[in-house]
Write an enzyme that holds these catalytic residues in place. Structure first.
Site, PDB file in Angstrom:
ATOM      1  N   SER A  36      18.293  15.703 -41.337  1.00 46.85           N
ATOM      2  CA  SER A  36      16.995  15.443 -41.968  1.00 46.85           C
ATOM      3  C   SER A  36      15.895  15.154 -40.958  1.00 46.85           C
ATOM      4  O   SER A  36      14.737  14.971 -41.341  1.00 46.85           O
ATOM      5  CB  SER A  36      17.105  14.269 -42.954  1.00 46.85           C
ATOM      6  N   GLY A  37      16.234  15.077 -39.676  1.00 45.89           N
ATOM      7  CA  GLY A  37      15.232  14.898 -38.642  1.00 45.89           C
ATOM      8  C   GLY A  37      14.359  13.680 -38.864  1.00 45.89           C
ATOM      9  O   GLY A  37      14.834  12.597 -39.217  1.00 45.89           O
ATOM     10  N   CYS A  38      13.049  13.867 -38.668  1.00 44.21           N
ATOM     11  CA  CYS A  38      12.111  12.755 -38.753  1.00 44.21           C
ATOM     12  C   CYS A  38      12.064  12.115 -40.139  1.00 44.21           C
ATOM     13  O   CYS A  38      11.648  10.962 -40.281  1.00 44.21           O
ATOM     14  CB  CYS A  38      10.717  13.230 -38.355  1.00 44.21           C
ATOM     15  N   ALA A  39      12.464  12.843 -41.159  1.00 43.53           N
ATOM     16  CA  ALA A  39      12.436  12.309 -42.522  1.00 43.53           C
ATOM     17  C   ALA A  39      13.653  11.450 -42.845  1.00 43.53           C
ATOM     18  O   ALA A  39      13.699  10.811 -43.901  1.00 43.53           O
ATOM     19  CB  ALA A  39      12.340  13.455 -43.532  1.00 43.53           C
ATOM     20  N   GLY A  40      14.631  11.412 -41.941  1.00 47.65           N
ATOM     21  CA  GLY A  40      15.915  10.791 -42.256  1.00 47.65           C
ATOM     22  C   GLY A  40      15.870   9.316 -42.592  1.00 47.65           C
ATOM     23  O   GLY A  40      16.667   8.833 -43.393  1.00 47.65           O
TER      24      GLY A  40
END
Length: 355
Positions: free
Chosen positions: A138-142
């Site tokens: 989810s990258g930065c949204a994780g």
């Protein structure tokens, strides 16, 4: 509804001012195209990052091992840091490890099977009634995803407790052989860090000690945008993807996404007094300020975290929330909006009410 009892940070042992990093970058770039340094180094001055943490010394960052060696370093450091920050968060929340019924681990900068949550649970003695959820892409949204999934569990089990752990070590993904503008921009803004958050359901006896309550969450997926952000997994490791269309896309969609989420909760922007936004970089912060009509004070916690720690991917929004709780002490009843974009491409939003 989920009540946040505690947030604890993992700050890496090595810290470097941007001025200390630039000579290393200049030397690295000068090994390739002669004009690259002059063309690309200004991004370090305009990135909005003053200093950052690293889990390894800077000489190791710029002389990385092979993919296996880098990932082994990731796994060993993540286990030790994850156990430590989780233990501190539980102590701050007044809970025992055995009280936790759900643990989420979030990371996109390395791989472990079993995931970090299993190692933390094993080391601290969690279980046996324990659900685990590793979130790895989810990258930065994780960070927002982790809080949202914890809220889901606690809505179904209001007498239980949950733990969210996020660990990101961008320093271990640096690609020495890639002198592209994308990799240079990445090396100018990303930093290492970790965080742990302890939450309980509405019927838990510790719920009355909440610092904030997560009252709603929503995910938005944008079809046809998988090219905007992510990693290419190659033999040498993880190669960052940051498409030049990313900032224009955020500019076009951020206000519509925020307004749609708030409208679904019977709210509007005027109801939000605390903006807990992920700092993708200075340019993204400027876009959010412009499109959401925010003042400098609204994004000051976001800018401060970016300046002092860089973009720590999933961890960053948790640092911003912690910054607001520790330093700004919101009044009871104030509402905050958590927001972050991540690979997919997607947006994650959560609504919090401060206690």
């Amino acid at each position: 509804m989920a009540s946040i009892l505690a947030i604890e940070r993992f700050v890496p042992p090595y810290r470097y001012d941007q001025t200390e990093v630039v000579p290393w970058v200049r030397e690295w770039l000068n090994e390739g195209e002669a004009a690259a340094a002059a063309r690309l180094l200004p991004v370090y001055e305009s990135a909005g990052v003053r200093s950052r943490g690293s889990v390894v010394p800077i000489e190791e960052v710029f002389h990385p091992r092979d993919f296996q060696g880098q990932n082994d370093r990731y796994a060993g450091i993540a286990r030790a840091a994850g156990v430590d920050v989780a233990r501190r968060a539980l102590a701050a929340a007044g809970l025992l490890p055995s009280d936790i019924g759900f643990v989420v681990s979030v990371s996109c900068t390395g791989f472990m099977i079993p995931a970090l949550d299993a190692y933390v649970a094993d080391a601290l003695g969690m279980g046996p009634r324990l659900a685990r959820l590793p979130i790895t892409e989810s990258g930065c949204a994780g960070g927002v995803v982790g809080l949202a999934r914890a809220r889901d569990f606690l809505a179904a089990h209001p007498d239980r407790a949950a733990l969210v752990i996020a660990m990101e070590f961008a320093s271990l993904t640096f690609q020495r052989g890639d002198r592209s503008a994308t990799n240079v921009v990445s090396s100018a803004i990303f930093g290492d860090g970790g965080a742990a958050v302890v939450l309980v359901g509405a019927d838990h006896p510790r719920a009355r000690h909440a610092k904030a309550r997560v009252t709603a969450a929503e995910s938005v997926f944008f079809p046809g945008t998988t090219h905007l952000m992510g990693f290419h997994l190659r033999n040498s490791g993880l190669h960052i993807i940051l498409d030049k269309a990313l900032a224009p896309f955020v500019r076009r969609e951020v206000a519509r996404g925020v307004d749609s989420f708030l409208a679904g909760q019977g709210r509007e922007r005027a109801d939000i007094t605390r903006w807990v936004m992920h700092p993708g970089g200075r340019r993204i912060i400027e876009v959010m300020a412009e499109k959401l009509g925010l003042e400098a004070k609204d994004l000051a916690p976001t800018e401060k975290v970016l300046s002092e720690h860089g973009n720590m991917s999933s961890v960053t929004v948790l640092f911003v929330l912690d910054q607001i709780l520790r330093c700004e002490r919101p009044r009871s009843g104030e509402r905050g909006l958590l927001g972050a974009f991540g690979p997919g491409f997607g947006a994650e939003f959560a609504l919090v009410e401060f206690a």
